[in-house]
Design an enzyme around this catalytic site. Sequence first.
Site, mmCIF file in Angstrom:
data_model
loop_
_atom_site.group_PDB
_atom_site.id
_atom_site.type_symbol
_atom_site.label_atom_id
_atom_site.label_comp_id
_atom_site.label_asym_id
_atom_site.label_seq_id
_atom_site.Cartn_x
_atom_site.Cartn_y
_atom_site.Cartn_z
ATOM 1 N N GLU A 1 -12.056 10.523 -4.818
ATOM 2 C CA GLU A 1 -11.911 10.481 -3.363
ATOM 3 C C GLU A 1 -11.080 11.661 -2.871
ATOM 4 O O GLU A 1 -11.395 12.281 -1.849
ATOM 5 C CB GLU A 1 -11.269 9.166 -2.939
ATOM 6 C CG GLU A 1 -11.103 9.047 -1.424
ATOM 7 C CD GLU A 1 -10.501 7.727 -0.983
ATOM 8 O OE1 GLU A 1 -9.663 7.730 -0.066
ATOM 9 O OE2 GLU A 1 -10.879 6.678 -1.562
ATOM 10 N N GLU B 1 -8.866 12.279 12.382
ATOM 11 C CA GLU B 1 -8.032 11.150 12.785
ATOM 12 C C GLU B 1 -7.166 11.479 13.991
ATOM 13 O O GLU B 1 -6.260 12.321 13.920
ATOM 14 C CB GLU B 1 -7.142 10.697 11.625
ATOM 15 C CG GLU B 1 -6.448 9.382 11.886
ATOM 16 C CD GLU B 1 -6.248 8.557 10.626
ATOM 17 O OE1 GLU B 1 -5.646 7.478 10.709
ATOM 18 O OE2 GLU B 1 -6.695 8.998 9.552
ATOM 19 N N GLU C 1 -7.104 -2.168 2.946
ATOM 20 C CA GLU C 1 -6.409 -0.926 3.262
ATOM 21 C C GLU C 1 -6.498 -0.630 4.760
ATOM 22 O O GLU C 1 -5.511 -0.240 5.403
ATOM 23 C CB GLU C 1 -7.031 0.231 2.468
ATOM 24 C CG GLU C 1 -6.386 1.578 2.741
ATOM 25 C CD GLU C 1 -7.120 2.732 2.076
ATOM 26 O OE1 GLU C 1 -6.858 3.880 2.461
ATOM 27 O OE2 GLU C 1 -7.955 2.483 1.180
ATOM 28 N N LYS D 1 0.838 -1.188 0.000
ATOM 29 C CA LYS D 1 0.000 0.000 0.000
ATOM 30 C C LYS D 1 0.872 1.237 0.000
ATOM 31 O O LYS D 1 1.964 1.248 0.591
ATOM 32 C CB LYS D 1 -0.909 0.027 1.246
ATOM 33 C CG LYS D 1 -1.716 1.306 1.412
ATOM 34 C CD LYS D 1 -2.414 1.375 2.765
ATOM 35 C CE LYS D 1 -3.058 2.749 2.956
ATOM 36 N NZ LYS D 1 -3.733 2.892 4.252
#
Length: 428
Positions: free
Chosen positions: A412, A230, A274, A185
């Site tokens: 996105e 986050e 992910e 990733k």
Amino acid sequence: MSTLPAAGPARLIARTVEIPEAVAADLLTLIPAATPASQVCSWVRHGEGLVGWGSALDFATRGSDRFAQAADWWREVCSAAVVRDDLARPGTGPIAFGSMAYAAASQDDSRLVVPSVVVGRRSGRAWLTTATVGEAVPATPELIPASDPSSPGEIAFADGPKTAAEWEIAVAEAVTRITRGDLDKVVLARALVAQGEQPIEPQWLLRRLAAAYANTWVFAVAGLVGATPEMLVRLDRGLATSRVLAGTIRRTGDDDHDLALAASLARSSKDLEEHEYAVRSVADSLARHCGSMNVPETPFVLHLPNVMHLATDVAGAVDDGSTSLELAASLHPSAAVCGTPTPAADALITELEGMDRGRYAGPVGWMDAAGDGEWGIGLRSGRLDEADPRTITLYAGCGIVAGSDPDDEVAESDAKFLPMRDALTARI
């Protein structure tokens, strides 16, 4: 660079007193209008948190040891400080707001700022901390809501180092590298440059972000302004918690359709993969400092006004004496902002992004003298230009895995620009 005074009588003097909660009912309105952008500090969510202004002390550093240098500097400041703290709870006493550069090679300084004034509000109590360097007791300011900040007028947007089409090509190349097994990733970011007719005041941006995105931490440190969903790590009397977000889908505004999209996100093999990488990255790093850990087996869907994320809250009991900043250093960069394996992902970011992230995607937050604090990831953010106060550079990034579609990733990233774009342009 540090403004810590040389050896001698000068030292930080801090005083915290409790104030009526009503005085701090709207923290962001207390920041004086004349405060320079570099001296505006904020960490507010659902009306609670901390705001600060002025600069009693300011520390800047760069390089691979930036976290260690910042942590050592703060210990030195606090060990010499004279403190009167009537509340003695997390967030009272001397406070350093921080914003750390994403990469060791960044040309942007990592910063710790100790404001002259901090106002906090949490769990039904509010307080005022004043700080100065010298022998005099810091003055107590009058806390009066500031007038509404001025709008910067019409905003013009321009591409950053890469256009959307060029960034889509970079995403396709990343997918190729992942498919052939170079890595699992990588997170690729892009930038937009926004320019107003008049200076863009951080106070104006913060109020608008808080009104539209109350479920995020609305932050400002040394010109970096944003609303992050986050929480990289929170340390509160030995308990460390971290919220991991990875896997995203854009909301439509239709509640029924969004519920169906949330269900599809929770079943998406690409997004679950992910997310698993990101959770594993955080849990492994945090475990090095904790005697016990709690890592949920399945994520939940976090609903934000513009997007929905797969989310997992990881918790651990810290048993090695680490401060919140040192925990943030251990967790950074997580797979949520870099990728996995970290060295391969970091190298690919350098190769394909074509820009210095600066403090975007680095830890941002605050820390008190005991080492407790909250550090988020500097996402959904923009960096105000010190040379041209009308200009701000916005950033957004996406996690790329083997199943990623470049067109979808562009969409996105556009969704992730929305908090800052709307704050700059929408009627809120």
